[in-house]
Design an enzyme around this catalytic site. Structure first.
Site, PDB file in Angstrom:
ATOM      1  CB  THR A 155      -0.714  -0.072   1.300  1.00 57.29           C
ATOM      2  OG1 THR A 155      -1.542  -1.107   1.336  1.00 57.29           O
ATOM      3  CG2 THR A 155      -1.685   1.293   1.241  1.00 57.29           C
TER       4      THR A 155
ATOM      5  CB  SER B 190       2.679   7.623  -2.710  1.00 55.52           C
ATOM      6  OG  SER B 190       3.935   7.538  -1.781  1.00 55.52           O
ATOM      7  CB  THR B 191       6.559   3.527  -3.350  1.00 55.06           C
ATOM      8  OG1 THR B 191       6.946   4.679  -2.439  1.00 55.06           O
ATOM      9  CG2 THR B 191       7.867   3.402  -4.220  1.00 55.06           C
TER      10      THR B 191
ATOM     11  CB  ALA C  88       9.352   0.669   4.215  1.00 55.77           C
TER      12      ALA C  88
ATOM     13  CE  LYS D 211       5.125  -2.526   5.221  1.00 58.36           C
ATOM     14  NZ  LYS D 211       4.846  -1.401   4.203  1.00 58.36           N
ATOM     15  N   GLY D 212       3.114   1.056   8.230  1.00 55.86           N
ATOM     16  CA  GLY D 212       1.961   1.395   8.797  1.00 55.86           C
ATOM     17  C   GLY D 212       1.819   2.644   8.771  1.00 55.86           C
TER      18      GLY D 212
ATOM     19  CD  GLU E  22       1.271  -2.401   4.199  1.00 56.90           C
ATOM     20  OE1 GLU E  22       0.973  -1.535   3.411  1.00 56.90           O
ATOM     21  OE2 GLU E  22       1.984  -2.009   5.317  1.00 56.90           O
TER      22      GLU E  22
ATOM     23  CE  LYS F  68       9.006   6.869   2.578  1.00 57.21           C
ATOM     24  NZ  LYS F  68       8.397   6.089   1.459  1.00 57.21           N
TER      25      LYS F  68
END
Ligand code: A5P
Length: 216
Positions: free
Chosen positions: A28, A30-31, A82, A93-94, A102, A120
């Site tokens: 999940t 934008s990447t 991530a 993550k999250g 995930e 990141k």
């Protein structure tokens, strides 16, 4: 080169890892959106499982066939973004609230590929650490893992409340174990290096590939 451009490059590089006939978990964010667009352009016959309603909706609107994860007992490949990757390969993550699904997808997959832009990459993980909590007994759970702040009434697709742990991080493994061991915590956003097999990071115009060889 902008951050968006780095995301696009890693998303497109990861799409090349998918082969016809594979069962593929989709993360999940934008990447991952760039990954989905690149996969749609490849028009492969593969089976996809989505980690969130957002990804499911986006993938379907691009023409990818999304299956229910109840139909598969494992996956060949999973690809996800991530929020942070530490120099020793731990992830947080999250940020988008989808880390429980995930993590289930990552653990089910032979290969788990993480795609990130250069922002990141961190030396040491820092808060917030996202957590998903059961609504039942929420105040006592929050007290046990204080300081943790609820994200208002935001819930995961499985109905858990989303919150952010804001205390000291210390040893990642110990924090992960402590959060897991607290009743009411459904899942936390720390992913150990053993879950990850490959990292694709965008740095300017290049994609740096690290094979971490996580064993499962
Ligand atoms: C979503 O729940 C998260 O695990 C991450 O926040 C996500 O994978 C990264 O999203 P971006 O690619 O938008 O930074």
């Amino acid at each position: 080169v902008s951050r968006e451009e780095e995301k696009r490059l890693v998303g497109e590089a990861a799409a090349e890892l998918v082969e016809a006939g594979m069962r593929v978990g989709l993360g999940t964010g934008s990447t991952v959106s760039y990954l989905l667009r690149a996969l749609a352009r490849r028009q492969l016959k593969a089976d996809y499982v989505a980690s969130s309603p957002r990804t499911e909706h986006e993938a379907r609107s691009l023409g990818l066939s999304i299956e229910s994860f109840e139909n598969f007992d494992d996956l060949d490949l999973a690809i996800d973004g991530a929020d942070q990757i530490s120099s020793d390969g731990w992830l947080i993550k999250g940020g988008g609230g989808a880390h429980t699904r995930e993590k289930i997808i990552a653990a089910a997959s032979q290969r788990f590929v993480v795609i990130v832009d250069s922002s990141k990459l961190v030396d040491v993980l820092h808060v917030p650490v996202p957590v998903e909590l059961q609504r039942f007994g929420i105040e006592t759970t929050l007290r046990q893992i204080a300081p943790t702040e609820l994200r208002g009434d935001e819930t995961s697709p499985d109905g858990g409340l989303l919150a952010d742990y804001l205390g000291p991080i210390g040893v990642y493994q110990e924090l992960a174990q402590w959060l897991c061991a607290t009743p009411g915590v459904v899942e936390h956003g720390l992913f150990p290096p053993s879950l990850v097999t490959d990292i694709l990071s965008g740095t300017g115009k290049t994609v740096v590939r690290t094979t971490t060889g996580g064993t499962r």
